[in-house]
Design an enzyme around this catalytic site. Sequence first.
Site, PDB file in Angstrom:
ATOM      1  N   CYS A 153       0.847  -1.207   0.000  1.00 19.10           N
ATOM      2  CA  CYS A 153       0.000   0.000   0.000  1.00 19.10           C
ATOM      3  C   CYS A 153       0.879   1.252   0.000  1.00 19.10           C
ATOM      4  O   CYS A 153       1.695   1.451   0.904  1.00 19.10           O
ATOM      5  CB  CYS A 153      -0.916  -0.052   1.224  1.00 19.10           C
ATOM      6  SG  CYS A 153      -1.422   1.531   1.890  1.00 19.10           S
ATOM      7  N   CYS A 201       0.713   3.499   3.024  1.00 16.17           N
ATOM      8  CA  CYS A 201       1.365   2.820   4.151  1.00 16.17           C
ATOM      9  C   CYS A 201       2.876   3.005   4.084  1.00 16.17           C
ATOM     10  O   CYS A 201       3.541   3.226   5.103  1.00 16.17           O
ATOM     11  CB  CYS A 201       1.046   1.326   4.133  1.00 16.17           C
ATOM     12  SG  CYS A 201      -0.719   0.932   4.225  1.00 16.17           S
ATOM     13  N   CYS A 239       1.455  29.741  13.824  1.00 17.66           N
ATOM     14  CA  CYS A 239       2.918  29.572  13.829  1.00 17.66           C
ATOM     15  C   CYS A 239       3.286  28.093  13.671  1.00 17.66           C
ATOM     16  O   CYS A 239       2.924  27.257  14.520  1.00 17.66           O
ATOM     17  CB  CYS A 239       3.475  30.149  15.129  1.00 17.66           C
ATOM     18  SG  CYS A 239       5.081  29.508  15.604  1.00 17.66           S
ATOM     19  N   CYS A 266       5.258  26.574  16.497  1.00 21.90           N
ATOM     20  CA  CYS A 266       4.411  26.361  17.679  1.00 21.90           C
ATOM     21  C   CYS A 266       3.663  25.030  17.565  1.00 21.90           C
ATOM     22  O   CYS A 266       3.525  24.287  18.549  1.00 21.90           O
ATOM     23  CB  CYS A 266       3.408  27.506  17.822  1.00 21.90           C
ATOM     24  SG  CYS A 266       4.164  29.136  17.945  1.00 21.90           S
TER      25      CYS A 266
END
Length: 799
Positions: free
Chosen positions: A595, A598, A708, A711
Amino acid sequence: MSHKDYLRSWVSYKRSMRLSAILYAFLVFLSFTVAEDYYKLLGVDRTADQRDIRRAFKKIAVTEHPDKKLDDPDAHAKFVKLTTAYEVLKDPDLRKKYDLYGEEGLDDSKRHSKYHSYTYYQNNFGIYDDDLQIVTLNRNDYFESVYDSEKIWFINFYSPMCSHCHHLAPDWRKVAKDLEGVIRVGAVNCEDDYHLCSQVGIQSYPTLLLYPQHSQQGIRYRDEKTYEPIMRFVLDRLEANVEDISKSLWNDILSGKYLLEKPTVIFVCGENRYCFTEDERLRASATFDEMVDFKLFICRDDDCGKTLSDSTGVVYFPPTQNEENTPILFDEVLEVADLVKKILEQLPEPRDITDEEFNDILGDLEIHSEDGWLLCFYIGHATDFDVLLKQLPSMLRDVNLAKINCGRYSTLCKNYNINHYPTWGVLKPGGAFEKSHGKSTLNDIANFAKNSLKAQNVWALSADKIHSIMNKEDDEAWFLDWYAPWCPPCMQFLPEVRKASMKFKPSIVHFGTIDCTTHSDICRQYNIRSYPTAMLVNGSSTTQFSSQKTARNVIEFINDAINPTVLHLTSGNFRKLEKKRSKHLWVVDYFAPWCGPCQQLAPEWSAVAKALKPLSNVKIASVNCETERQICQEQNIRSYPTIRLYPIGSDGLNSVSVYNGERDSTSLLRWIVQFLPVRVQDLTDSNIDKSVLKSDDIVIVDYYAPWCGHCVTLEPHYAMAAQMLEGKVRFARLNCEKYRQKCGQAGVQAYPTLKLYSTIQHRLSLRNGQIIQSTKAESIRDELTTFLPKELLREHDEL
């Protein structure tokens, strides 16, 4: 003939003509719908690289385009087929599908390509695709070829749609021709390799960059883009040297009193002698670099020596082997290219070694870390590539060169799977052998030798060694790359395997390559169905490598296999999850190795596991649904990848949350930390003073903005640090987009800003907090502990 007979015959004729027309139309239709071999359509081999395919199609496009075949009613259908073949073969992913499954393996949307106007193919293809003196570089070979090279590189970054680039082309070709062998002249088509050009910092076309020897920093050419100033720019930067010699030294050389350690070329200049211009002498010297010494002697006719004719301007001396230096006169040589050819003819022939010498060399390499060997395996007369071998030392220092006649030593060549000629191979310190699957050009051979010798831990495996590894008879760990030389993704993966191998000692893991065209029976025996297929064989276990084929992912895969951070659940250990206790949190990735999503998730999943490893109550696991079908059926897994979280507070599989967000490590971590027991407190302008300044707790505050990016990346690590310091430090955060005034009072000028409020002086105002620089969970914890009271640390140690 009666009127009725005439009508009857006319009707029969018309019917036959109609049937013939239908049959003809059907045959024409059939000729373009029956699957034709795309490689044969373009006239290229299955081993052709993308440059060969582009070059072949360009030649076809400008001759077979419907605009040029107005009298051919089938021109459109033919050209659509050619365009389809080109669009498939130039795309590595589509080419792989086509090679494995034929046209039926392709998406319908890719099987009927549109084509451009005639002028597109005439003007918009690579300008230098057909030039033998100009190396067309792309992102797969640019850095390996250019960076830290033994030769100077001069690169033209261009766009086929740029008129200035086309205007420069004739001068650039002349520069490449006149500097052939002196430097390496290259070109990058920025329409094809936009990301490479962006990475290098190209902002306009054409841009010319010169890379000195052993450099990774290009010098930008800023002068007029014409032949003369470009040549001056290069010649002024050559480090070659032509030494002036005196009359006495000239006489000593002629008499044999002065011993010559290397082949020596002396330009003899006089009133009636042509000894080339200063620039031409410089070019000749740079061509041979340190292989040949170049000197200049200015003489009057009576000083030049009796051995020289009146027209001799260049004299060649072999290295001194006896008391006399025998000069070889180069008369009537007027061009640098002819002079280079003459010198090459005089250089000693590349060494031919026997099978016994080969085994002696191999034995020495296995014991001692000596210089490696570049070998040319051939049959018949080797003259065609003797010249190539003579030129290689200027590009490959500290590499031994030799050739082996496979007609004479067939057993040796058979043992090393040499099945076409010439074949170039490398013997490495330690005894590993690897053969080249690229072109037999000077640049390709030199790059192969350099990169192969760096990767001393990569071995081209024999049949016996493959069986030994796969049958678990070998106790060592091996990363195996099963490939086919005609497969473009395989050829792109081989350099990545070499890069990855340099990060591991042989005592940890070996790297082996298996050519499935040579070992076809073995590849079928071990069920290798596609190329490249990679796996780690470590003792009794075999783990498939299913991530994207990059060195970084290989390194992470091996490190994770040796010291696993992701727990691989099987039918034998799945009960660990079934018996999960309520104080633990499990997150499981149910995947299938074939996959695509995956495969893209795999390195991100490893990053998630590494980030959460410090939290002993959090387990990151995976289930391979291809090998563990019963588990996935019992868990009702219907798509891949499926990510499920089994939270704290529930036993076993009683409670489940399913992830449906983006599959990058940051997004996954942000989702997982929401289920952790210690929560980060969200502050407001109304409670921050009470929670921080008037509290007895040690508090750290994350001043952040929702938009941000840094952040967002910090958020899950901040939450994990909160778990590690539970009861020691209280973690809080303030949204500076929403509460700008409070962030201003705290003196926040950038996001994110972490401030620790631990002592009395830090609580006088929000501005007085201690700045914390760390951004990862463990480093945040470690930095914070330097500010904690000793009694808290002692309590922490006891815990």
